[in-house]
Motif scaffolding. Sequence first.
Motif: not given
Lengths: 282, 294
Positions: B189-190, B193, B197-199, B202
């Motif tokens: 995820i990190e 990011a 990539a936005g939430p 992601r």
Amino acid sequence: MVENRPLAAILTHVVLILGTLFLCFPVWVAVVASTHPGEALVRSPIPLWFGDKAWENYSQLLSGGVPSTGGVPLSTMLGNSLIMAIGITVGKIAISLTSAFAIVYFRFPFRMLFFWLIFITLMLPVEVRILPTYEVVARLGMLNSYSGLIIPLIASATATFLFRQFFLTIPDELVEAARIDGAGPVRFFFDILLPLSRTNIAALFIILFIYGWNQYLWPFLITTDPDLYTIVMGIQRMVNVGEAIPIWHYTMGTAVLAMLPPVLVVLAMQRLFVKGLVESEK
Amino acid sequence: MHKRVVFQNRWLPFLLVAPQIAVTLIFFIWPAWQALETSFYLEDAFGFSRKFVGFDNFTRLFADAGYLRSFWRTLVFGVSVTALSMGMALALAVAANRVIRTATAYRTFLIWPYAVAPALAGVLWFFMMNPSLGIVAYMLEGTFGVDWNHYINGNQALILVIVAAAWKQISYNFLFFLAGLQSIPKSLIEAAAIDGAGPARRFWTIVFPLLSPTTFFLLVVNLVYAFFDTFAIIHATTNGGPADATSILVYKVYATGFVGQDYGSSAAQSVILMALVVAMTVVQFRFIERKVQY
């Protein structure tokens, strides 16, 4: 989280709070309804805050019962539910432990056949074979008895697999050491295997207790004697009263009493419960 | 599944498996066999005589418009329950996975409905939606002008049992989704990011695909739950009515056999349902384990 977004944080809590409300609201309404006199629950809107009849309602339910369930006090039904739930749980764990032990630690003819026979029970839920199972129990004279409530439900493929899986992870050196020390299979089972399985047994106990307590169709079919009604199936007779209007304050009180024991078990032993749930489904 | 070191004993292993095998044979295999056999016979209502009719019971079922409607209704019911409870559970799990400090408190509030019996879930919602005094029916009437009466309106009765069934299953799905989410490495995820990539992006490109084994597992479990375990919800509330609107397949087996006393037809329906469970179990054990993995 990765970045700091205040809006997302607020949204997160909104979602969680809405979810909590959705899950808790029906029970709130039920608990509130069970503390009011019957007259308060005949037309909308019904009260959303507690009344003052909690003591009267619950003592009437527990000691006197209601006419539509044959006047059996709910304390009797709770007792029956407890006997059935504990019976099913202990039975399932006991016979699953021994059969998993046999399948893992012995080589014997038909071993795989037995394994598959146990596996097949996964595919035959009570609901799809109601009539013939009922006939078998009737022919064995087990209608209206605790053994009829318990024994037909104690086969468990899930529990057997769980224990088998666990036994396979126990190092062979333990068996060798036990054998060198002169322990036979029975000694090994009681002195080594059982103590090692303690956590698994406890986790499974919670899941199976809930399963046993929540049985509905089976007790409904095989008990016609009100003294053997379990509380989860007994409530059905309060709701389905034909043309008459259900006595809602008593019905909701019964619902609260019926869900209290398993819910308390889950809340009190949350960690074991989650472990049991996740592992028994693998 | 083999141990190198085993015990030697001629009779002990048989003794150990005997109870489980006895219960399985007497209460599972034998009744299932009986259902299979009865499904090929036509029996009179008093059980005095029966005659072999081959596949008649099955062809009669599939020619029966009522049975086909029940098939369709079961599908609508199963898909709705699964979509509703899994959708809400996923949203809750994603949210619970984000909060750190209050996670345990929320989890406590979200898991307990698992312990509520399906029959009781049905009774709770039956009360909430009661046309004359239910709080939800009252609000529907007041805010949306909906005239709620599941005693008369079949679609509303179906909605009632769908909501009750989904409500009970959310906790279960929530726990499995949460476990699935927690097993996704934070580093992935990190990395996304850092790449900008936005939430939302992601979630759909990393989290959701990585969750797919959990999702497929839950899909099968939820469908099995909706098809079979919801019998109690329906039996305790709508009794399959009004006019068979909530009479799903598993309820029909009961209604045909116990109430209608048509044993041949009930047995044939049992056999069809057993075939359905076998198919779903095979899917669960074969397909899911192999195909849906990253």
